[in-house]
Structure formats: structure tokens, C-alpha cells
Design a protein around this motif. Structure first.
Motif, mmCIF file in Angstrom:
data_model
loop_
_atom_site.group_PDB
_atom_site.id
_atom_site.type_symbol
_atom_site.label_atom_id
_atom_site.label_comp_id
_atom_site.label_asym_id
_atom_site.label_seq_id
_atom_site.Cartn_x
_atom_site.Cartn_y
_atom_site.Cartn_z
ATOM 1 N N PRO A 78 0.826 -1.212 0.000
ATOM 2 C CA PRO A 78 0.000 0.000 0.000
ATOM 3 C C PRO A 78 0.864 1.267 0.000
ATOM 4 N N THR A 79 0.508 2.202 -0.877
ATOM 5 C CA THR A 79 1.312 3.413 -1.055
ATOM 6 C C THR A 79 0.434 4.653 -0.960
ATOM 7 N N TRP A 80 0.830 5.585 -0.101
ATOM 8 C CA TRP A 80 0.176 6.885 -0.013
ATOM 9 C C TRP A 80 0.962 7.876 -0.858
ATOM 10 N N VAL A 81 0.266 8.577 -1.740
ATOM 11 C CA VAL A 81 0.879 9.636 -2.541
ATOM 12 C C VAL A 81 0.267 10.951 -2.076
ATOM 13 N N GLU A 93 -3.937 -5.226 -11.044
ATOM 14 C CA GLU A 93 -4.387 -5.891 -9.830
ATOM 15 C C GLU A 93 -3.321 -5.748 -8.748
ATOM 16 N N ASP A 94 -3.750 -5.831 -7.522
ATOM 17 C CA ASP A 94 -2.840 -5.814 -6.389
ATOM 18 C C ASP A 94 -2.098 -4.478 -6.255
ATOM 19 N N LEU A 95 -2.676 -3.415 -6.858
ATOM 20 C CA LEU A 95 -2.058 -2.092 -6.714
ATOM 21 C C LEU A 95 -2.927 -1.269 -5.777
ATOM 22 N N ASP A 96 -2.340 -0.818 -4.704
ATOM 23 C CA ASP A 96 -3.065 -0.041 -3.702
ATOM 24 C C ASP A 96 -2.366 1.304 -3.574
ATOM 25 N N VAL A 97 -2.818 2.263 -4.383
ATOM 26 C CA VAL A 97 -2.217 3.598 -4.396
ATOM 27 C C VAL A 97 -3.280 4.598 -3.954
ATOM 28 N N ARG A 98 -3.005 5.286 -2.864
ATOM 29 C CA ARG A 98 -3.980 6.202 -2.261
ATOM 30 C C ARG A 98 -3.464 7.623 -2.401
#
Ligand SMILES: NC(=O)c1ccc[n+]([C@@H]2O[C@H](COP(=O)([O-])OP(=O)(O)OC[C@H]3O[C@@H](n4cnc5c(N)ncnc54)[C@H](OP(=O)(O)O)[C@@H]3O)[C@@H](O)[C@H]2O)c1
Length: 187
Positions: A78-81, A93-98
Motif C-alpha cells: 500500500p502506497t500513499w501519494v 491488480e494488487d495495486l493499492d495507491v492512495r
């Protein structure tokens, strides 16, 4: 509890990118160190990355990654931008970009809960790292020093650290001539 770790490569004069965001000085670096205690170049990164459960980066870094790296390199993490703009997310898929506009103290509990037993990687840039440091939320500064001098560019931090003094935890020399320094910020 998760550690918050700012892990980045910097020039000898403290820059993480050229003023135009190029990192050719890093990707194209060909130095050497033939001392008996040198490690292979990537060994440090792979061990570090396995221990990471969440990432946070500024929008300039995010846009650089999207433009220069083939595919999102942080799948499964998981990545916060941080951004005040509406930015596109990478697809897959499986990309969690917030993508969020927020003060870092308002995000840290969610990041810690997501990271679980693993650590939080502050990818950069210097202003984002400074925001964590300003709020006493930065535990480690882990810099891979590249013996290049740029004279100007994007700084490792963009202001004086408000945290306590640092304690050296480790110093590793790599066969590439780079040196990895790990510091703990004491509070
Ligand atoms: N050598 C290395 O290891 C390394 C590591 C990381 C990065 N880099 C490179 O270094 C450069 C870093 O650039 P940089 O330091 O100028 O930028 P950055 O930290 O990547 O991004 C800064 C931008 O993020 C947004 N932002 C930051 N904090 C925010 C918050 N709390 N809420 C909302 N938005 C926020 C703002 O832009 P907006 O609101 O306009 O979107 C701000 O201008 C890049 O070229 C990157 O590729 C190198």
C-alpha cells in the motif's frame, strides 16, 4: 510498532535528484570499492524492501516513477501519494495507491495499521521527509551515499530537522563505491 524509515540515495553534497528531477547520476553510476568488506550493490535494498509494509511519497516522486519505471514497482505494498491534485492511479491488480491531501499526523495511524508488523518507507522527497521529522514521526534516516557532487538539486531534507540527535546504527560499504548509512533519530 512500525518504524518510519526515510530510505533514499543521495549525492555527497546531499541531493536526491537534479533540479530537473533527473537521477542519471545514480542509475548510471559506475564506481568501485575493492575493500575486503564490500557488499553486493542490491543486497541492502532487497532486505530493506522485504521489511516494508507501507510507502509514502510526494507527487513529484510519484510522477517520476510513473514516467520512468516500466510498471508500478511497488505492487502488493500500500502506497500513499501526497498531492493536492487529482492524479491518475496506475492500473493493475494488487495495486493499492492512495492519493491524498493531508497533514502527515492525520495519516500515520492508518499507515501503521496497514503496515502491521512491517515498517513504513518514506520514499521522498525531502519536503515529505521534513514533514515527518517536524512532527517527531521519523525514526530512521537511511541514506545510500553516492560519491557524486551536483552543486544543486532536490535536497535530502528541505529544512533543519526538529527531531533529536541521531545515532549511527550501521555503515555498510558496497562494491559499487556507495556507502549505506543508517541513523536512528533519538527522541
Ligand atoms: N535519490 C532517491 O533515492 C530519491 C528518492 C525519492 C525521490 N527522488 C527524486 O527526488 C525528487 C523529489 O522531488 P521533490 O522533493 O521536489 O518532491 P516530492 O516530495 O516527491 O513531491 C512534492 C509535492 O508533493 C505534494 N505534497 C507534498 N506534501 C503534501 C501534503 N502533505 N499534502 C498534499 N500534497 C503534498 C505537493 O505537490 P502537489 O500538491 O502539487 O501535487 C509537493 O509539491 C523527484 O525527482 C524524485 O524522483 C529521489
Amino acid at each position: 510498532m512500525s518504524l518510519v524509515r526515510y530510505y533514499a540515495a543521495a549525492t555527497l553534497d546531499g541531493f536526491i535528484a537534479d533540479a530537473d528531477d533527473s537521477i542519471d547520476w545514480l542509475t548510471g553510476y559506475e564506481g568501485s570499492f575493492e575493500g575486503a568488506d564490500s557488499d553486493e550493490g542490491q543486497a541492502g535494498y532487497e532486505a530493506f524492501y522485504r521489511g516494508i509494509g507501507a510507502l509514502v511519497m510526494g507527487s513529484t516522486t510519484y510522477e517520476w516513477v510513473l514516467a520512468h519505471v516500466g510498471g508500478w514497482p511497488y505492487a502488493g505494498k500500500p502506497t500513499w501519494v501526497l498531492s493536492s491534485r487529482r492524479l491518475d492511479r496506475p492500473e493493475g491488480e494488487d495495486l493499492d495507491v492512495r492519493i491524498v491531501e493531508a497533514d502527515v499526523p492525520d495519516l500515520i495511524e492508518e499507515m501503521r495499521a496497514t503496515a502491521g508488523e512491517r515498517d513504513i518507507w518514506v520514499v521522498g522527497g525531502g519536503n515529505v521527509a521534513s514533514q515527518f521529522a517536524d512532527h517527531g514521526l521519523l525514526d530512521r534516516v537511511e541514506v545510500t551515499l553516492v560519491p557524486v557532487v551536483l552543486g544543486e538539486g532536490k535536497p535530502l531534507f528541505d529544512r533543519r530537522l526538529s527531531g533529536g540527535p541521531m545515532q549511527l546504527l550501521a555503515a555498510r560499504t558496497f562494491s559499487s563505491g556507495m556507502v549505506g548509512l543508517s541513523y536512528e533519530i533519538k527522541r
